[in-house]
Design an enzyme around this catalytic site. Sequence first.
Site, PDB file in Angstrom:
ATOM      1  N   ASP A   1      -0.123  10.050  -3.723  1.00 27.98           N
ATOM      2  CA  ASP A   1       0.094   8.607  -3.669  1.00 27.98           C
ATOM      3  C   ASP A   1       0.364   8.289  -2.201  1.00 27.98           C
ATOM      4  O   ASP A   1       1.433   8.572  -1.688  1.00 27.98           O
ATOM      5  CB  ASP A   1       1.297   8.238  -4.555  1.00 27.98           C
ATOM      6  CG  ASP A   1       1.758   6.797  -4.357  1.00 27.98           C
ATOM      7  OD1 ASP A   1       1.008   6.009  -3.739  1.00 27.98           O
ATOM      8  OD2 ASP A   1       2.858   6.473  -4.815  1.00 27.98           O
TER       9      ASP A   1
ATOM     10  N   LYS B   1      -0.874   1.580   6.203  1.00 31.11           N
ATOM     11  CA  LYS B   1      -1.789   1.290   5.102  1.00 31.11           C
ATOM     12  C   LYS B   1      -2.276  -0.169   5.154  1.00 31.11           C
ATOM     13  O   LYS B   1      -3.392  -0.473   4.732  1.00 31.11           O
ATOM     14  CB  LYS B   1      -1.075   1.557   3.782  1.00 31.11           C
ATOM     15  CG  LYS B   1      -1.985   1.613   2.570  1.00 31.11           C
ATOM     16  CD  LYS B   1      -1.172   2.074   1.375  1.00 31.11           C
ATOM     17  CE  LYS B   1      -1.931   1.962   0.085  1.00 31.11           C
ATOM     18  NZ  LYS B   1      -1.079   2.376  -1.046  1.00 31.11           N
TER      19      LYS B   1
ATOM     20  N   GLU C   1      -4.143   2.746  -8.216  1.00 27.60           N
ATOM     21  CA  GLU C   1      -2.759   3.103  -8.506  1.00 27.60           C
ATOM     22  C   GLU C   1      -2.334   2.757  -9.943  1.00 27.60           C
ATOM     23  O   GLU C   1      -1.719   3.600 -10.605  1.00 27.60           O
ATOM     24  CB  GLU C   1      -1.826   2.445  -7.480  1.00 27.60           C
ATOM     25  CG  GLU C   1      -1.891   3.176  -6.142  1.00 27.60           C
ATOM     26  CD  GLU C   1      -1.479   2.329  -4.957  1.00 27.60           C
ATOM     27  OE1 GLU C   1      -0.923   1.240  -5.180  1.00 27.60           O
ATOM     28  OE2 GLU C   1      -1.711   2.757  -3.826  1.00 27.60           O
TER      29      GLU C   1
ATOM     30  N   ASP D   1       3.310  -3.303 -10.788  1.00 25.79           N
ATOM     31  CA  ASP D   1       3.601  -2.399  -9.668  1.00 25.79           C
ATOM     32  C   ASP D   1       4.007  -3.205  -8.447  1.00 25.79           C
ATOM     33  O   ASP D   1       3.177  -3.803  -7.773  1.00 25.79           O
ATOM     34  CB  ASP D   1       2.354  -1.548  -9.377  1.00 25.79           C
ATOM     35  CG  ASP D   1       2.571  -0.566  -8.218  1.00 25.79           C
ATOM     36  OD1 ASP D   1       3.615  -0.650  -7.553  1.00 25.79           O
ATOM     37  OD2 ASP D   1       1.685   0.274  -8.002  1.00 25.79           O
TER      38      ASP D   1
END
Lengths: 98, 638
Positions: B8, B70, B169, B191
């Site tokens: 992850d 990211k 994800e 999430d």
Amino acid sequence: MDNFQRALDSAKNSGDFDSFHKGVELIYQHFKDILGKEGLKEIKAIGEPFDPHLHEAVMQQESDEFPDGIVMDEISKGYMLNDKVIKHSKVIVSKGKK
Amino acid sequence: MAKVIGIDLGTTNSCVAVMEGGEPKVIPNAEGMRTTPSVVAFTKTGERLVGQIAKRQAITNPENTVFSIKRFMGRKHNEVLAEEKLVPYKIVEATNGDVRVLIQGKEYSPPEISAMILQYMKKTAEDYLGEPVIQAVITVPAYFNDSQRQATKDAGRIAGLDVIRIINEPTSSSLAYGLEKKKDEKIAVFDLGGGTFDISILEIGEGVFEVRSTNGDTHLGGDDFDQKVIDWMADEFQKNYGIDLRKDRMALQRLKEAAEKAKCELSTTMQTNINLPFITADASGPKHLDLSLTRAKLEQLVDDLLQRTIGPCKRALEDAKLSPEDIDEVILVGGQTRMPKVQELVKDLFRKEPHKGVNPDEVVAVGAAIQAAVLTGEVKDVLLLDVTPLSLGIETLGGVMTRLIERNTTIPTRRSQIFSTAADDQTAVSIHVLQGEREMAIDNRTLGRFDLVGIPPAPRGIPQVEVTFDIDANGIVHVSAKDLGTGKEQSIKIQASSGLSEQEIKGMGKDAESHAEEDRRKKGLVESRNKADQVVYTTEKTLKEYGDKVSPEERKKIEQAVEKVKSVVRSDNKDEIDRATEELLTASHKIAEEMYKKTTTQQSAGQGPGGQSEESKGEDKSKKEGAVDADYEVMDDK
């Protein structure tokens, strides 16, 4: 643990702060000795070069006393168990002279 | 068979997991932590630090400490102007418009920085497994477009990993959750991580996962919650002292840490104190920040952020053609879902108690590890269907986007459609590949462009050009155009859009490898130095205490050997340090020998002719002179 109990009892019954302080200090020493025998060491910080392997920088300040990159103050102590860091020292790192 | 790991690669934290004996296991890093901060730092001495250690030194080195990389993955510089302002490191534009991070005069692409994090995760897994790891499954937010996915793959390659699958994800976390549940269910995955918010509606049944819809916000996460607290602290401070702490890079770094800490504390307590002594100074002296924040105040500060999660949730339900009552389970993922107010909001939205059974920080990596095991055949009877998050199409007459693949189509998929020319005697068509939901081509994102030439002149509408879109299991798009009259064909693989060329990736991969080599070399050097230092220390100590037990010549010889070690220990020559240390050890053995001789003679003399055996003499000696004994035992160890 017994000693802590004794200290707590005596704190309840007596107003003599000095001897209470001394007692707690003895317990602290004793505790430190036991942990020391198990391999617990304090991490040196003040005056040492800042090393992120051992220290966590929480702030940076100017200093006349310490050169740039040297730990000038320790906010909380760090400890090593044998060769492993179990708690990093929280430190203030010198930025050098103003 | 070599293990395939699941990673992850998060905005704020990363996590690696692997299947072991049929159970997913999160692998702790060298520091014993189960998640690793996605932080890379470059020190003044040229060292490269990753993870917790990089975070610990961030305050002393804000310009060279890269976090939240990211956010810049696979993006153009003009798309990230807002984010650029939130980071203390320097962002510049590459010649092709891509983002580059400028560190100590050197430009790094976001995949290169991410590769450093991946290398660390790879090593974490290798140390744990005791064998090299080559293949990995990496997760990305459902909202990542093609170039962002590709950039993530590139990062993997630079780190020396063969990325066998990129998965969403939420798909990953539902996999972690759904493995043991086999009944038909509809699940909402909420999430809220450090940097992104994703809501996904999934259908689980008979070991098959199908993503019904995904939605979210690429710019909403725990970082924004922190920012609200930072702004509040800075505003309060400005009110009191008239100084804007946001302009001071170091003060900003301290505010950031304090904000995160306060926020986390308020998940379990109702009130917390924020105390930052010596935060800044003006002519009148040093200034301290001392504030108290309640849970209610925090909830009020972040209320607009919480409200922003509602829209995407409703849209996701609409896309899935479901109402809240249809949802059987709600899963919470991401550290920010620990906030009680978030749980409350999710409960109200889906009218269900959210499921918190799986650790919200690790669930994505766990799912990736399960996916990895599925791909290697270690886990059977799980089939994973994924969807494309955005529609794909081409530009047609009038600048309109014509969709070939609608969003939320399960992938892999392949669609074709016949197009024709727009003008008489047109001999070439330009295929403009687009991704997005807007009607006009110009409002969507360009994935690629190519021309099909050599179409025989004909009136408009006569030639037939077949355009085919092919999305593979990794979400990578292949587009081809074929003139059915002549059989001429042109195609592109939408891949180079991460902004890095094949050659660049290979070069970076080599760099990363050589860097790992250099790290190993440096570590060896440090170990040699430490050993040399220690031998010098013990020898000098012994010399001071027992130096009179050896002859002056021997003593001089040892002292010279000590000097020799001291003169080379700061050099970079490991062999030379090792050699000098070895010589010193040999020389210092003399003291041990002499001492041993003397103590033995002394003892034999003292005990007289008692006829004791050698053995019992030895015992006596260790009792009487334990300290001496211990001293040279230590040295013999070296």
